[in-house]
Write a protein that holds these residues in place. Structure first.
Motif, mmCIF file in Angstrom:
data_model
loop_
_atom_site.group_PDB
_atom_site.id
_atom_site.type_symbol
_atom_site.label_atom_id
_atom_site.label_comp_id
_atom_site.label_asym_id
_atom_site.label_seq_id
_atom_site.Cartn_x
_atom_site.Cartn_y
_atom_site.Cartn_z
ATOM 1 N N GLY A 1 0.821 -1.215 0.000
ATOM 2 C CA GLY A 1 0.000 0.000 0.000
ATOM 3 C C GLY A 1 0.850 1.259 0.000
ATOM 4 N N ARG A 2 1.902 1.278 0.841
ATOM 5 C CA ARG A 2 2.800 2.440 0.871
ATOM 6 C C ARG A 2 3.506 2.615 -0.471
ATOM 7 N NH1 ARG A 2 3.503 0.692 6.275
ATOM 8 N NH2 ARG A 2 5.130 -0.762 5.643
ATOM 9 N N ALA A 3 4.000 1.511 -1.037
ATOM 10 C CA ALA A 3 4.726 1.583 -2.313
ATOM 11 C C ALA A 3 3.802 2.015 -3.447
ATOM 12 C CB ALA A 3 5.364 0.233 -2.629
ATOM 13 N N ALA A 4 2.581 1.511 -3.459
ATOM 14 C CA ALA A 4 1.617 1.883 -4.507
ATOM 15 C C ALA A 4 1.243 3.358 -4.392
ATOM 16 C CB ALA A 4 0.376 0.999 -4.422
ATOM 17 N N ALA A 5 1.009 3.824 -3.175
ATOM 18 C CA ALA A 5 0.689 5.239 -2.981
ATOM 19 C C ALA A 5 1.855 6.112 -3.436
ATOM 20 C CB ALA A 5 0.351 5.515 -1.513
ATOM 21 N N ALA A 6 3.067 5.711 -3.098
ATOM 22 C CA ALA A 6 4.238 6.488 -3.513
ATOM 23 C C ALA A 6 4.361 6.515 -5.035
ATOM 24 C CB ALA A 6 5.508 5.912 -2.888
ATOM 25 N N ALA A 7 4.111 5.382 -5.685
ATOM 26 C CA ALA A 7 4.202 5.323 -7.150
ATOM 27 C C ALA A 7 3.238 6.305 -7.801
ATOM 28 C CB ALA A 7 3.925 3.899 -7.640
ATOM 29 N N VAL A 8 1.997 6.306 -7.342
ATOM 30 C CA VAL A 8 0.983 7.191 -7.928
ATOM 31 C C VAL A 8 1.269 8.650 -7.572
ATOM 32 C CG1 VAL A 8 -1.469 7.794 -7.918
ATOM 33 C CG2 VAL A 8 -0.780 5.395 -8.045
ATOM 34 N N GLU A 9 1.552 8.904 -6.310
ATOM 35 C CA GLU A 9 1.763 10.284 -5.883
ATOM 36 C C GLU A 9 3.009 10.884 -6.542
ATOM 37 O OE1 GLU A 9 1.565 9.987 -1.612
ATOM 38 O OE2 GLU A 9 -0.561 9.395 -1.713
ATOM 39 N N ASP A 10 4.079 10.101 -6.665
ATOM 40 C CA ASP A 10 5.278 10.604 -7.353
ATOM 41 C C ASP A 10 4.983 10.908 -8.816
ATOM 42 O OD1 ASP A 10 6.664 10.337 -4.978
ATOM 43 O OD2 ASP A 10 7.783 8.543 -5.603
ATOM 44 N N ALA A 11 4.231 10.018 -9.476
ATOM 45 C CA ALA A 11 3.888 10.243 -10.890
ATOM 46 C C ALA A 11 3.043 11.499 -11.050
ATOM 47 C CB ALA A 11 3.157 9.034 -11.459
ATOM 48 N N LEU A 12 2.130 11.723 -10.124
ATOM 49 C CA LEU A 12 1.278 12.908 -10.214
ATOM 50 C C LEU A 12 2.036 14.183 -9.836
ATOM 51 C CD1 LEU A 12 -2.127 11.546 -8.879
ATOM 52 C CD2 LEU A 12 -1.436 11.976 -11.251
ATOM 53 N N ARG A 13 2.955 14.093 -8.879
ATOM 54 C CA ARG A 13 3.750 15.274 -8.520
ATOM 55 C C ARG A 13 4.623 15.734 -9.690
ATOM 56 N NH1 ARG A 13 5.029 12.493 -3.875
ATOM 57 N NH2 ARG A 13 3.660 13.089 -2.192
#
Length: 189
Positions: free
Chosen positions: A33-45
């Motif tokens: 969950g942490r890794a998936a959130a980071a993947a999406v949030e980094d891509a959006l940032r």
């Protein structure tokens, strides 16, 4: 697998077994969950107005693959399509104002799901809508206590929709359900 030609349907028993995660599985689910959130949030940032929705999706997919996972569901919608479609898939269009990313990530058989948004400017309508969704979601989460049944959670979800002025809205879309070794072990509605 539930097919009548095989004589015995063990689907309910398998679902019940999959619903109980041991401590190691719970740790893996949290880590995913942490890794998936980071993947999406980094891509959006790192998204810049004018970039294609496919580019955003590619960054998310690459990040999930880099951690040893895959994305059975990856939806990236942009601009006015976010409001017009429940699942606005990427189509190679430039994202000028708004990007929504929906991800179901899978690793070691376990799944997590999340949705995130990024905007180039103010989004008062979206912000108000997301506040309503968060309140409805909180109502359902508050019903997830030992001793409650799925019907209790559903009743809370229905009450949450009604409290926000969206009676019967649950009929417009499936309402999820427990996630783990399947994207949804079963749907609550």
């Amino acid at each position: 697998d539930g097919h009548s030609a095989f004589g015995i349907d063990l689907d309910q028993q398998l679902t019940a077994a999959r619903l109980i995660l041991d401590p190691a599985e719970q740790d893996e689910l949290r880590d995913l969950g942490r890794a998936a959130a980071a993947a999406v949030e980094d891509a959006l940032r790192s998204w810049q107005p004018g970039e294609s929705d496919n580019s955003v999706a590619a960054r998310i997919s690459a990040a999930i693959e880099a951690i040893g996972g895959d994305a059975p569901v990856l939806i990236v919608g942009t601009d006015d399509r976010v409001g017009r479609y429940r699942h606005p898939v990427a189509r190679g269009a430039a994202a000028d104002e708004l990007v929504m990313a929906v991800l179901v990530a899978r690793r070691y058989g376990l799944h997590v799901a999340l949705t995130r948004y990024a905007a180039a400017g103010e989004t008062p309508t979206l912000d108000a809508d997301l506040d309503r969704v968060r309140r409805i979601h909180r109502t359902a989460l508050d019903a997830l206590v030992p001793g409650n049944r799925v019907g209790d959670v559903y009743a809370a979800l229905d009450a949450g929709y009604r409290a926000e002025g969206y009676a019967e809205e649950w009929r417009g879309h499936y309402q999820g359900g427990p996630i783990g070794y399947r994207q949804r072990e079963f749907e609550i509605a």
